[in-house]
Write an enzyme that holds these catalytic residues in place. Structure first.
Site, PDB file in Angstrom:
ATOM      1  CB  CYS A  23      -0.972   0.145   1.246  1.00  0.00           C
ATOM      2  SG  CYS A  23      -2.091   1.716   1.251  1.00  0.00           S
ATOM      3  CG  ASN A  67      -1.270  -2.027  -3.954  1.00  0.00           C
ATOM      4  OD1 ASN A  67      -2.139  -1.294  -4.394  1.00  0.00           O
ATOM      5  ND2 ASN A  67      -1.481  -2.690  -2.502  1.00  0.00           N
ATOM      6  N   GLY A 127      -4.145  -4.709 -12.915  1.00  0.00           N
ATOM      7  CA  GLY A 127      -3.655  -3.334 -13.395  1.00  0.00           C
ATOM      8  C   GLY A 127      -4.186  -2.958 -14.661  1.00  0.00           C
ATOM      9  CB  THR A 170      -9.574   1.777 -11.561  1.00  0.00           C
ATOM     10  OG1 THR A 170      -8.286   1.687 -10.568  1.00  0.00           O
ATOM     11  CG2 THR A 170      -9.786   3.029 -11.834  1.00  0.00           C
TER      12      THR A 170
END
Ligand SMILES: Cc1cc2nc3c(=O)[nH]c(=O)nc-3n(C[C@H](O)[C@H](O)[C@H](O)COP(=O)(O)O)c2cc1C
Length: 330
Positions: A156, A218, A269, A292
């Site tokens: 993170c 990530n 991703g 996303t």
């Protein structure tokens, strides 16, 4: 080779009836682990982009997905970072949420009780400030009804303590993975940061420490500045970049990781459609996560799955393992 143990009867029935055969999409993300992590197909949600799957379950049959990732959880509840926490960028977004979550106790009492009623495996994304906190979280989650696996967040970018600092250092990453693996019987996925010079080094370190699978990756560490105020647009100077902007970068990292290790890699991703998913599988991913893109269209993961099936049918792929790592580079 990924083991195949998921029910195949519907395919056989379909071919007996003369219909177009349904490809076998099943994948085993933890071959040889104490407890299995079998997905009926390789399409998962990405942590933090679908809450805990509950909203999606109101929109479509959540059991059609291969797997669901929870929002990252910590031992104690966290309020996250102050606003502004989200900024749109060309072909992506920056976020600096800072791990807002209800804490593991409430996750188990209020949310895992719903997961327990689902057929789709739910993997809990978890984060600690220290190695010991990771281990304690793993103990609390071990054997909890509704929890099928752990995704260890050592990546993170939006925290003062821990987070990406663990994932940048192969020794620290291994310590966290070892501590989690020895505190649980659940399959363990290490979620890597893209913010390293050689992802193969960290990937091998996590594999040696006992990780069953790796998630790559990530968010990237990015920045956006308001030229009028001359201040960063997010609460912290840097934030996590996600979305289509990072897809070629994440794809390259998946390809490098898949060559470095012998455990399954989950690609993540910038995936927005079935062709993106196929690219990640060809690069060596055994499964993929949609993040996303779900903010723009919450049905993205289901569409990715449907387009993946269409691709398999159009290209004579009868088993998803035919695609995994099948990119031709010479
Ligand atoms: C708003 C937001 C929250 C996120 N929260 C988490 C999280 O709690 N844990 C985690 O491991 N990754 C988290 N991520 C990263 C995603 O799971 C994923 O790795 C990243 O967004 C890249 O995939 P994408 O480009 O498809 O979004 C978050 C991403 C976003 C945009």
């Amino acid at each position: 080779m990924i083991a195949k143990t998921v029910e195949q009867a519907p395919q056989q029935q379909a071919s007996q009836l003369g219909r177009v055969q349904m490809p076998d999409l099943s994948v085993d993300l933890a071959p040889g682990a104490k407890r299995e992590l079998l997905l009926r197909n390789p399409v998962m949600t990405a942590s933090g982009t679908s809450s805990n799957g509950l909203e999606f379950a109101r929109l479509f049959d959540i059991n059609r997905l291969g797997g669901v990732l929870s929002k990252g959880v910590t031992l104690k509840p966290r309020r996250g970072n102050p606003t502004p926490r989200i900024v749109e960028t060309p072909a992506g977004m920056l976020n600096s949420i800072g791990f807002q979550n209800v804490g593991v106790r409430r996750l188990l009492s209020d949310v895992a009780t719903v997961w327990e009623t689902w057929d789709v495996p739910v993997v809990v994304n978890m984060l600690g400030d220290t190695v010991d906190e990771f281990a304690r979280l793993a103990e609390v989650l071990d054997g909890a009804p509704g929890v099928a696996g752990l995704e260890v967040n050592i990546s993170c970018p939006n925290l003062d303590v821990g987070g990406v600092a663990f994932g940048r250092d192969p020794v620290a990453a291994a310590r966290v993975v070892e501590a989690v693996v020895s505190s649980t019987t659940l399959p363990v996925i290490a979620k890597l940061t893209p913010d390293v010079t050689d992802i193969g080094v960290v990937a091998r370190s996590c594999e040696d420490a006992g990780a069953d699978a790796l998630c790559v990756a990530n968010s990237f560490v990015g920045m956006s500045i308001d030229v009028n105020t001359r201040r960063p647009r997010t609460n912290r100077p840097v934030a996590g970049l996600t979305g289509p902007a990072i897809k070629p970068l994440a794809l390259r990292l998946v390809w490098e990781t898949a060559q470095a290790v012998d455990i399954p890699v989950i690609g993540c991703g910038g995936i927005v459609d079935g062709r993106d998913a196929v690219e990640f599988l060809l690069a060596g991913a055994s499964a993929i996560q949609v993040g996303t893109a779900s903010f723009r269209d919450p049905f993205t993961a289901i569409r990715v799955l449907e387009e993946l099936i269409q691709y398999c049918r159009a290209n004579g792929v009868t088993d998803i393992s035919e695609l995994i790592g099948a990119v031709q580079v010479d």
